[in-house]
Design an enzyme around this catalytic site. Structure first.
Site, PDB file in Angstrom:
ATOM      1  N   HIS A 132       1.896   4.216  -3.028  1.00 43.49           N
ATOM      2  CA  HIS A 132       1.919   5.672  -2.878  1.00 43.49           C
ATOM      3  C   HIS A 132       3.248   6.238  -3.391  1.00 43.49           C
ATOM      4  O   HIS A 132       3.281   7.246  -4.117  1.00 43.49           O
ATOM      5  CB  HIS A 132       1.760   6.060  -1.406  1.00 43.49           C
ATOM      6  CG  HIS A 132       0.379   5.910  -0.859  1.00 43.49           C
ATOM      7  ND1 HIS A 132      -0.747   6.326  -1.542  1.00 43.49           N
ATOM      8  CD2 HIS A 132      -0.060   5.412   0.331  1.00 43.49           C
ATOM      9  CE1 HIS A 132      -1.819   6.085  -0.810  1.00 43.49           C
ATOM     10  NE2 HIS A 132      -1.431   5.528   0.328  1.00 43.49           N
ATOM     11  N   HIS A 177       0.848  -1.198   0.000  1.00 43.48           N
ATOM     12  CA  HIS A 177       0.000   0.000   0.000  1.00 43.48           C
ATOM     13  C   HIS A 177       0.885   1.250   0.000  1.00 43.48           C
ATOM     14  O   HIS A 177       0.676   2.173  -0.799  1.00 43.48           O
ATOM     15  CB  HIS A 177      -0.894  -0.030   1.239  1.00 43.48           C
ATOM     16  CG  HIS A 177      -1.803   1.143   1.389  1.00 43.48           C
ATOM     17  ND1 HIS A 177      -3.158   1.081   1.123  1.00 43.48           N
ATOM     18  CD2 HIS A 177      -1.565   2.430   1.770  1.00 43.48           C
ATOM     19  CE1 HIS A 177      -3.702   2.269   1.343  1.00 43.48           C
ATOM     20  NE2 HIS A 177      -2.758   3.100   1.744  1.00 43.48           N
ATOM     21  N   GLU A 178       1.878   1.271   0.884  1.00 41.46           N
ATOM     22  CA  GLU A 178       2.770   2.426   0.961  1.00 41.46           C
ATOM     23  C   GLU A 178       3.692   2.509  -0.253  1.00 41.46           C
ATOM     24  O   GLU A 178       3.982   3.601  -0.753  1.00 41.46           O
ATOM     25  CB  GLU A 178       3.596   2.375   2.251  1.00 41.46           C
ATOM     26  CG  GLU A 178       2.780   2.502   3.525  1.00 41.46           C
ATOM     27  CD  GLU A 178       1.965   3.771   3.580  1.00 41.46           C
ATOM     28  OE1 GLU A 178       2.408   4.804   3.028  1.00 41.46           O
ATOM     29  OE2 GLU A 178       0.868   3.748   4.178  1.00 41.46           O
TER      30      GLU A 178
END
Length: 229
Positions: A27, A23-24
């Site tokens: 980003h 998820h990070e």
């Protein structure tokens, strides 16, 4: 810590690690594409979970939740984003925010494919084989919940960033004032049970769809899920 808890931790640990870490990383990847290389230069544009681990959110909280509730949840270290480096800060920040939940939905689909092959080839009567059914179920669950939860329009969740990008500059500025209280709003929704009421219909829709993709009846899927809670 009893054997059942250790077994649950073993089942949940990899899905949680990859769910919050990728998820990070998503980003960081989108920010880099949009002009901000801050996260990449700090080594955060990687699938290596150890680069994203938050001692509390990625280790302590998931283990405590498994021990106390039978369900795992957590978070990783947020990647640093310098909005000033983005070519179109308002629009690009929306894409950066959306990349995180999108990665979770993609991972949930991948876990569904893994579950499909597990259903085809494993013998559920074997404890070792059952492990390869339960881990994909955990992977689908954590990623769907993370994806849906992060799309709630509450700063500082990703949905809050997306909403801010959709509003006019003045409205966005006013909306941003909610952010210091966002965490408390989320906790309040959890304590009152409203959070489950809000996200459950969407989560359930994704779960049933992914169960079908994996070749499992929804009832069987939820029975497996109950086995690791």
């Amino acid at each position: 810590m009893d054997a059942a808890t250790i077994q649950k931790i073993t089942i949940w640990i990899l899905p949680v690690l990859f769910a919050v870490s990728l998820h990070e990383a998503a980003h960081a990847w989108m920010a880099d594409r949009k002009g901000d290389s801050t996260a990449r230069l700090l080594g955060r544009l990687t699938f290596n979970p150890f680069k994203h681990i938050d001692p509390i959110g990625t280790v302590v909280v998931p283990i405590l939740m498994i021990t106390l509730t039978g369900f795992a949840f957590g978070w990783a270290k947020p990647v640093p984003i310098d909005v000033r480096n983005l070519r179109n800060p308002k629009k690009d920040m929306m894409w950066v925010a959306l990349a995180g939940p999108a990665s979770n939905f993609i991972m949930a689909f991948i876990w569904a494919i893994i579950l499909h092959f597990s259903v085809m080839f494993v013998d559920s009567r074997s404890s070792i084989s059952l492990f390869f059914l339960l881990m994909p179920v955990a992977g689908i669950t954590i990623n769907v919940i993370l994806g849906v939860l992060n799309l709630l329009p509450i700063p500082p969740l990703d949905g809050g960033r997306i909403m801010a990008g959709l509003l006019s500059p003045r409205a966005s500025q006013q909306y941003g004032k909610i952010e210091p209280y966002g965490f408390f709003i989320i906790i309040g929704l959890m304590v009152t049970g409203m959070l489950s009421y809000i996200i459950f219909p969407v989560v359930s829709l994704f779960m049933v769809t992914l169960a079908a993709i994996s070749g499992l009846d929804a009832e069987v899927f939820y029975r497996l899920l109950n086995g690791i809670q």
